[in-house]
Write a protein that holds these residues in place. Structure first.
Motif, PDB file in Angstrom:
ATOM      1  N   TYR A   1       0.863  -1.168   0.000  1.00  0.00           N
ATOM      2  CA  TYR A   1       0.000   0.000   0.000  1.00  0.00           C
ATOM      3  C   TYR A   1       0.898   1.216   0.000  1.00  0.00           C
ATOM      4  N   VAL A   2       0.642   2.142  -0.901  1.00  0.00           N
ATOM      5  CA  VAL A   2       1.461   3.343  -0.993  1.00  0.00           C
ATOM      6  C   VAL A   2       0.574   4.561  -1.203  1.00  0.00           C
ATOM      7  N   ASP A   3       1.095   5.693  -0.791  1.00  0.00           N
ATOM      8  CA  ASP A   3       0.477   6.983  -1.060  1.00  0.00           C
ATOM      9  C   ASP A   3       1.550   7.871  -1.676  1.00  0.00           C
ATOM     10  N   HIS A   4       1.120   8.848  -2.452  1.00  0.00           N
ATOM     11  CA  HIS A   4       2.070   9.807  -3.015  1.00  0.00           C
ATOM     12  C   HIS A   4       2.662  10.643  -1.896  1.00  0.00           C
ATOM     13  N   HIS A   5       3.929  10.988  -2.032  1.00  0.00           N
ATOM     14  CA  HIS A   5       4.607  11.816  -1.031  1.00  0.00           C
ATOM     15  C   HIS A   5       3.838  13.127  -0.852  1.00  0.00           C
ATOM     16  N   GLY A   6       3.602  13.501   0.378  1.00  0.00           N
ATOM     17  CA  GLY A   6       2.872  14.732   0.667  1.00  0.00           C
ATOM     18  C   GLY A   6       1.390  14.638   0.365  1.00  0.00           C
ATOM     19  N   ALA A   7       0.823  13.428   0.456  1.00  0.00           N
ATOM     20  CA  ALA A   7      -0.565  13.201   0.061  1.00  0.00           C
ATOM     21  C   ALA A   7      -1.591  13.693   1.072  1.00  0.00           C
ATOM     22  N   GLY A   8      -1.176  14.295   2.161  1.00  0.00           N
ATOM     23  CA  GLY A   8      -2.127  14.840   3.119  1.00  0.00           C
ATOM     24  C   GLY A   8      -2.219  14.037   4.396  1.00  0.00           C
ATOM     25  N   ALA A   9      -3.263  14.323   5.153  1.00  0.00           N
ATOM     26  CA  ALA A   9      -3.475  13.674   6.453  1.00  0.00           C
ATOM     27  C   ALA A   9      -3.644  12.169   6.275  1.00  0.00           C
ATOM     28  N   PRO A  10      -3.177  11.386   7.231  1.00  0.00           N
ATOM     29  CA  PRO A  10      -3.279   9.929   7.119  1.00  0.00           C
ATOM     30  C   PRO A  10      -4.708   9.435   6.855  1.00  0.00           C
ATOM     31  N   ALA A  11      -5.688  10.027   7.500  1.00  0.00           N
ATOM     32  CA  ALA A  11      -7.086   9.585   7.337  1.00  0.00           C
ATOM     33  C   ALA A  11      -7.624   9.860   5.937  1.00  0.00           C
ATOM     34  N   ALA A  12      -6.953  10.697   5.159  1.00  0.00           N
ATOM     35  CA  ALA A  12      -7.407  11.040   3.813  1.00  0.00           C
ATOM     36  C   ALA A  12      -6.619  10.318   2.721  1.00  0.00           C
ATOM     37  N   ARG A  13      -5.687   9.451   3.109  1.00  0.00           N
ATOM     38  CA  ARG A  13      -4.836   8.773   2.131  1.00  0.00           C
ATOM     39  C   ARG A  13      -5.331   7.350   1.879  1.00  0.00           C
ATOM     40  N   PRO A  14      -5.589   7.006   0.635  1.00  0.00           N
ATOM     41  CA  PRO A  14      -6.115   5.666   0.327  1.00  0.00           C
ATOM     42  C   PRO A  14      -5.198   4.524   0.758  1.00  0.00           C
ATOM     43  N   GLY A  15      -3.897   4.671   0.572  1.00  0.00           N
ATOM     44  CA  GLY A  15      -2.972   3.609   0.958  1.00  0.00           C
ATOM     45  C   GLY A  15      -2.964   3.386   2.461  1.00  0.00           C
ATOM     46  N   TRP A  16      -2.893   4.471   3.215  1.00  0.00           N
ATOM     47  CA  TRP A  16      -2.871   4.370   4.673  1.00  0.00           C
ATOM     48  C   TRP A  16      -4.186   3.795   5.178  1.00  0.00           C
ATOM     49  N   CYS A  17      -5.287   4.240   4.620  1.00  0.00           N
ATOM     50  CA  CYS A  17      -6.598   3.702   5.021  1.00  0.00           C
ATOM     51  C   CYS A  17      -6.711   2.225   4.669  1.00  0.00           C
ATOM     52  N   GLY A  18      -6.111   1.828   3.547  1.00  0.00           N
ATOM     53  CA  GLY A  18      -6.104   0.418   3.161  1.00  0.00           C
ATOM     54  C   GLY A  18      -5.365  -0.442   4.170  1.00  0.00           C
ATOM     55  N   VAL A  19      -4.254   0.060   4.668  1.00  0.00           N
ATOM     56  CA  VAL A  19      -3.489  -0.662   5.702  1.00  0.00           C
ATOM     57  C   VAL A  19      -4.348  -0.832   6.953  1.00  0.00           C
TER      58      VAL A  19
END
Length: 77
Positions: free
Chosen positions: A7-25
């Motif tokens: 699961y990855v998010d683009h660098h500087g993608a915003g708050a953790p709760a708004a990132r698809p990769g982080w939410c997927g984890v």
């Protein structure tokens, strides 16, 4: 997680709760498919101390966070 899954998010993608990769984890942990997450630096979680602490609190109760390169507050503003 299966081999080759990540699961990855683009660098500087915003708050953790708004990132698809982080939410997927988080979803994988809640579903019982993962026990935690490994990140390279604390900034991957969030460069903002309050967001970082909120995420650590969530993982303390649900799973684990492993930081490969501990930075002792460096980069967290």
């Amino acid at each position: 997680m299966g081999a080759g899954q990540s699961y990855v998010d683009h660098h500087g993608a915003g708050a953790p709760a708004a990132r698809p990769g982080w939410c997927g984890v988080r979803q994988q942990i809640l579903a019982g498919y993962a026990d935690g997450v490994v990140v390279v630096t604390a900034d991957v979680i969030s460069p903002h101390i309050e967001e970082y602490r909120q995420e650590l609190d969530w993982f303390e109760h649900k799973g684990f966070v492993a930081v490969v390169i501990p930075e002792a507050g460096q980069g967290l503003a």
